[in-house]
Design a protein around this motif. Structure first.
Motif, short mmCIF file in Angstrom:
data_model
loop_
_atom_site.label_atom_id
_atom_site.label_comp_id
_atom_site.label_asym_id
_atom_site.label_seq_id
_atom_site.Cartn_x
_atom_site.Cartn_y
_atom_site.Cartn_z
N VAL A 1 13.60 33.63 20.57
CA VAL A 1 13.14 34.31 19.34
C VAL A 1 14.25 35.16 18.75
CG1 VAL A 1 11.52 36.03 18.45
CG2 VAL A 1 10.70 34.22 19.94
N LEU A 2 15.02 35.83 19.60
CA LEU A 2 16.15 36.62 19.12
C LEU A 2 17.17 35.75 18.40
CD1 LEU A 2 17.86 39.33 19.17
CD2 LEU A 2 18.96 38.32 21.17
N ALA A 3 17.47 34.59 18.96
CA ALA A 3 18.43 33.69 18.30
C ALA A 3 17.90 33.22 16.95
CB ALA A 3 18.71 32.49 19.20
N GLN A 4 16.62 32.91 16.88
CA GLN A 4 16.05 32.50 15.60
C GLN A 4 16.00 33.66 14.62
OE1 GLN A 4 12.34 30.31 16.68
NE2 GLN A 4 13.18 28.98 15.09
N THR A 5 15.75 34.87 15.10
CA THR A 5 15.72 36.03 14.23
C THR A 5 17.10 36.31 13.63
OG1 THR A 5 13.93 36.96 15.56
CG2 THR A 5 15.09 38.47 14.10
N VAL A 6 18.14 36.15 14.43
CA VAL A 6 19.50 36.33 13.91
C VAL A 6 19.77 35.32 12.81
CG1 VAL A 6 21.94 36.12 14.51
CG2 VAL A 6 20.42 37.43 15.97
N GLN A 7 19.39 34.06 13.04
CA GLN A 7 19.57 33.04 12.00
C GLN A 7 18.75 33.37 10.76
OE1 GLN A 7 18.47 29.39 13.90
NE2 GLN A 7 20.43 29.18 14.95
N LEU A 8 17.54 33.87 10.96
CA LEU A 8 16.68 34.23 9.83
C LEU A 8 17.28 35.37 9.02
CD1 LEU A 8 13.75 33.83 8.59
CD2 LEU A 8 13.13 35.78 9.99
N ILE A 9 17.82 36.37 9.69
CA ILE A 9 18.42 37.50 8.98
C ILE A 9 19.64 37.06 8.18
CG2 ILE A 9 19.66 39.68 9.34
CD1 ILE A 9 17.70 40.22 11.66
N VAL A 10 20.48 36.22 8.78
CA VAL A 10 21.66 35.73 8.06
C VAL A 10 21.24 34.92 6.84
CG1 VAL A 10 23.66 34.21 8.22
CG2 VAL A 10 23.18 35.82 10.05
N ARG A 11 20.25 34.05 7.00
CA ARG A 11 19.77 33.25 5.86
C ARG A 11 19.13 34.12 4.79
NH1 ARG A 11 17.10 28.24 9.19
NH2 ARG A 11 19.07 27.52 10.08
N PHE A 12 18.45 35.18 5.21
CA PHE A 12 17.83 36.07 4.22
C PHE A 12 18.89 36.81 3.41
CE2 PHE A 12 16.15 40.29 3.09
CZ PHE A 12 15.15 39.87 2.21
N PHE A 13 19.96 37.26 4.07
CA PHE A 13 21.03 37.94 3.33
C PHE A 13 21.75 37.00 2.37
CE2 PHE A 13 21.39 41.33 6.79
CZ PHE A 13 20.66 42.25 6.03
N VAL A 14 21.84 35.74 2.73
CA VAL A 14 22.55 34.78 1.87
C VAL A 14 21.66 34.31 0.72
CG1 VAL A 14 23.59 32.49 1.80
CG2 VAL A 14 24.11 34.04 3.68
N SER A 15 20.42 33.94 1.03
CA SER A 15 19.56 33.33 -0.01
C SER A 15 18.48 34.25 -0.55
CB SER A 15 18.91 32.07 0.55
OG SER A 15 17.97 32.40 1.55
N GLY A 16 18.09 35.26 0.21
CA GLY A 16 17.03 36.15 -0.23
C GLY A 16 15.63 35.59 -0.03
N LYS A 17 15.49 34.49 0.73
CA LYS A 17 14.19 33.86 0.95
C LYS A 17 13.83 33.90 2.43
CE LYS A 17 14.92 30.62 -2.80
NZ LYS A 17 15.09 29.20 -3.13
N LEU A 18 12.55 34.05 2.70
CA LEU A 18 12.04 34.01 4.08
C LEU A 18 11.23 32.73 4.25
CD1 LEU A 18 10.92 37.69 4.62
CD2 LEU A 18 12.87 36.54 5.64
N PRO A 19 11.41 32.01 5.36
CA PRO A 19 10.73 30.72 5.52
C PRO A 19 9.26 30.82 5.92
CG PRO A 19 12.11 31.15 7.41
CD PRO A 19 12.36 32.26 6.44
N GLY A 20 8.78 31.93 6.43
CA GLY A 20 7.40 32.05 6.87
C GLY A 20 7.29 32.11 8.38
N TRP A 21 6.07 32.27 8.87
CA TRP A 21 5.88 32.45 10.31
C TRP A 21 5.99 31.16 11.10
CZ3 TRP A 21 6.63 36.94 12.14
CH2 TRP A 21 6.35 38.06 11.36
N PHE A 22 5.84 30.02 10.44
CA PHE A 22 5.98 28.76 11.16
C PHE A 22 7.41 28.52 11.62
CE2 PHE A 22 2.06 27.66 8.81
CZ PHE A 22 1.27 27.41 9.92
N TYR A 23 8.30 29.33 11.14
CA TYR A 23 9.70 29.22 11.53
C TYR A 23 9.87 29.47 13.03
CZ TYR A 23 14.70 30.33 11.54
OH TYR A 23 16.03 30.36 11.80
N PHE A 24 9.04 30.33 13.61
CA PHE A 24 9.17 30.69 15.02
C PHE A 24 8.42 29.75 15.96
CE2 PHE A 24 10.11 34.70 12.84
CZ PHE A 24 11.34 34.96 13.41
N VAL A 25 7.82 28.69 15.42
CA VAL A 25 7.14 27.71 16.28
C VAL A 25 8.17 26.97 17.14
CG1 VAL A 25 5.73 25.60 16.23
CG2 VAL A 25 5.20 27.49 14.71
#
Length: 170
Positions: free
Chosen positions: A114-138
């Motif tokens: 989950v930490l690895a996915q959260t790091v990827q999510l934070i980097v993507r959020f800073f670049v694009s400004g979009k969040l993929p949703g909770w299904f991302y952590f499935v």
């Protein structure tokens, strides 16, 4: 306490490289629209970080992260950063995790994934400004469900006896 304790043979560096290569090939498959396909490279990196921390380290994780960045066409360093952190924390916890049964090991691995996915999510959020949703952590949930299978497959070559003797229990 009735589980058998196997005396494992040393792992071959070729088998480690082969397993990482196979995980990389599984990540290259076009899973496309399927939700919850795990990151096989991250799963195998955590496994080898826990079981063989001196042979698979942060440098290997960084290199595989760069390869995944090129494949995914993401920001260069996104997967490299998350895999490096994942490998670091797996190496940090490796003595503790190996004492537990398989289900408890999976519960220790889950926050790492989950930490690895959260790091990827934070980097993507800073670049694009979009969040993929909770299904991302499935992906992490499915990877933790695959932890016993991955352990069984990746430890199989180490469990075989050097000289087979049917009179010895080990």
């Amino acid at each position: 306490m009735n589980r058998p304790h196997y005396i494992l043979l040393p792992v071959s560096p070729l088998f480690i490289a082969f397993s990482l290569f196979c995980a990389f090939l599984l990540n290259l498959l076009p899973w496309g629209g399927f939700v919850g396909v795990p990151d096989f490279v991250a799963l195998v990196l955590v496994f080898w970080g826990v079981h063989q921390p001196r042979k698979v380290g942060i440098g290997t994780a960084f290199f595989l992260g760069l390869l995944m960045d090129v494949h995914d066409s993401t920001l260069l360093g996104e997967n490299a950063l998350s895999y490096t952190l994942l490998s670091y924390f797996a190496i940090m916890l490796h003595r503790r995790v190996l004492w537990f049964p398989m289900l408890t090991q999976a519960m220790h691995v889950f926050p790492l994934l989950v930490l690895a996915q959260t790091v990827q999510l934070i980097v993507r959020f800073f670049v694009s400004g979009k969040l993929p949703g909770w299904f991302y952590f499935v992906e992490s949930v499915v990877a933790v469900a695959l932890w016993p299978l991955a352990t069984w497959i990746l430890l199989a070559p180490q469990r075989r006896a050097v000289d087979r003797d049917h009179t010895r229990p080990i």
